[in-house]
Design a protein around this motif. Structure first.
Motif, PDB file in Angstrom:
ATOM      1  N   ILE A 130       5.989  -0.533   3.105  1.00 23.03           N
ATOM      2  CA  ILE A 130       5.990  -1.005   1.908  1.00 23.03           C
ATOM      3  C   ILE A 130       5.535  -2.767   2.178  1.00 23.03           C
ATOM      4  N   GLY A 131       6.024  -3.282   2.947  1.00 25.03           N
ATOM      5  CA  GLY A 131       5.595  -4.875   3.061  1.00 25.03           C
ATOM      6  C   GLY A 131       4.273  -5.095   3.667  1.00 25.03           C
ATOM      7  N   ALA A 132       3.619  -3.916   4.555  1.00 25.36           N
ATOM      8  CA  ALA A 132       2.337  -4.075   4.809  1.00 25.36           C
ATOM      9  C   ALA A 132       1.332  -3.702   3.726  1.00 25.36           C
ATOM     10  N   VAL A 133       1.714  -2.710   2.848  1.00 24.41           N
ATOM     11  CA  VAL A 133       0.890  -2.312   1.556  1.00 24.41           C
ATOM     12  C   VAL A 133       1.054  -3.450   0.747  1.00 24.41           C
ATOM     13  N   LEU A 134       1.981  -4.098   0.420  1.00 24.65           N
ATOM     14  CA  LEU A 134       2.056  -5.253  -0.484  1.00 24.65           C
ATOM     15  C   LEU A 134       1.345  -6.620   0.161  1.00 24.65           C
ATOM     16  N   GLY A 135       1.405  -6.580   1.318  1.00 22.47           N
ATOM     17  CA  GLY A 135       0.594  -7.736   1.956  1.00 22.47           C
ATOM     18  C   GLY A 135      -0.741  -7.694   1.925  1.00 22.47           C
ATOM     19  N   ILE A 136      -1.134  -6.409   2.415  1.00 21.76           N
ATOM     20  CA  ILE A 136      -2.846  -6.400   2.278  1.00 21.76           C
ATOM     21  C   ILE A 136      -3.175  -6.413   0.730  1.00 21.76           C
ATOM     22  N   GLY A 137      -2.536  -5.890  -0.095  1.00 21.26           N
ATOM     23  CA  GLY A 137      -2.978  -5.793  -1.518  1.00 21.26           C
ATOM     24  C   GLY A 137      -3.024  -7.381  -2.070  1.00 21.26           C
ATOM     25  N   LEU A 138      -2.090  -8.120  -1.567  1.00 24.37           N
ATOM     26  CA  LEU A 138      -2.095  -9.569  -1.919  1.00 24.37           C
ATOM     27  C   LEU A 138      -3.180 -10.413  -1.324  1.00 24.37           C
ATOM     28  N   LEU A 139      -3.479  -9.889   0.116  1.00 27.09           N
ATOM     29  CA  LEU A 139      -4.558 -10.533   0.541  1.00 27.09           C
ATOM     30  C   LEU A 139      -5.967 -10.119   0.095  1.00 27.09           C
ATOM     31  N   PHE A 140      -5.956  -8.742  -0.506  1.00 24.88           N
ATOM     32  CA  PHE A 140      -7.217  -8.449  -1.157  1.00 24.88           C
ATOM     33  C   PHE A 140      -7.475  -9.126  -2.330  1.00 24.88           C
ATOM     34  N   LEU A 141      -6.391  -9.156  -3.474  1.00 25.18           N
ATOM     35  CA  LEU A 141      -6.629  -9.936  -4.536  1.00 25.18           C
ATOM     36  C   LEU A 141      -6.890 -11.412  -4.225  1.00 25.18           C
TER      37      LEU A 141
END
Length: 150
Positions: free
Chosen positions: A35-46
């Motif tokens: 969950i942390g990796a998905v949220l972190g990669i999503g934030l990085l993408f945005l």
């Protein structure tokens, strides 16, 4: 019935193997990391996706709204050309042509003695107020045309 341990199983099981009905801590930790990796990669993408918009906003570019719209189009259509176009617009300094013409008009109004911002109104008033060379009205062309038709 007593469940006997399989004779080929080791006598000491690793800590990640849980007893039936127990909590699997390895799975809980893996789920939290996922969950942390998905949220972190999503934030990085945005953050990467809004880079052109943040660059244009920081430098107070004239074309900021265009860059923002191109960023939204790229986000919702997945067409990367919009993002590249927005990035290029954020990096390029476009000249302030309307502001330049506004400054020119203000200077000309000042030189002509017209109140600021009334250039077009004052010019149209001046055309109707100033008589033509023969004193017949706003332009001499009308009186010349009348003489030619007569």
């Amino acid at each position: 019935m007593n469940a006997a341990v399989n004779p080929v199983a080791p006598h000491h099981l690793p800590s990640f193997v849980t007893a039936p009905g127990g909590t699997d801590y390895l799975m809980v930790v893996a789920a939290i990391i996922l969950i942390g990796a998905v949220l972190g990669i999503g934030l990085l993408f945005l953050r990467l996706h809004t880079l052109p918009e943040r660059m244009a906003h920081k430098t107070h570019k004239i074309q900021f709204e265009i860059v923002a719209v191109l960023g939204l189009l790229a986000l919702f259509t997945h067409v990367h050309a919009f993002w590249v176009a927005g990035l290029l617009l954020a990096l390029i300094d476009l000249p302030d042509i309307p502001g330049m013409f506004g400054r020119m008009a203000g200077s000309l109004e000042k030189m002509a003695g017209i109140a600021p911002g009334r250039g077009g109104d004052a010019a149209s008033d001046a055309e109707t107020a100033v008589p033509g060379p023969e004193g017949n009205g706003p332009s001499a062309d009308a009186s010349v045309e009348e003489k030619n038709h007569a």
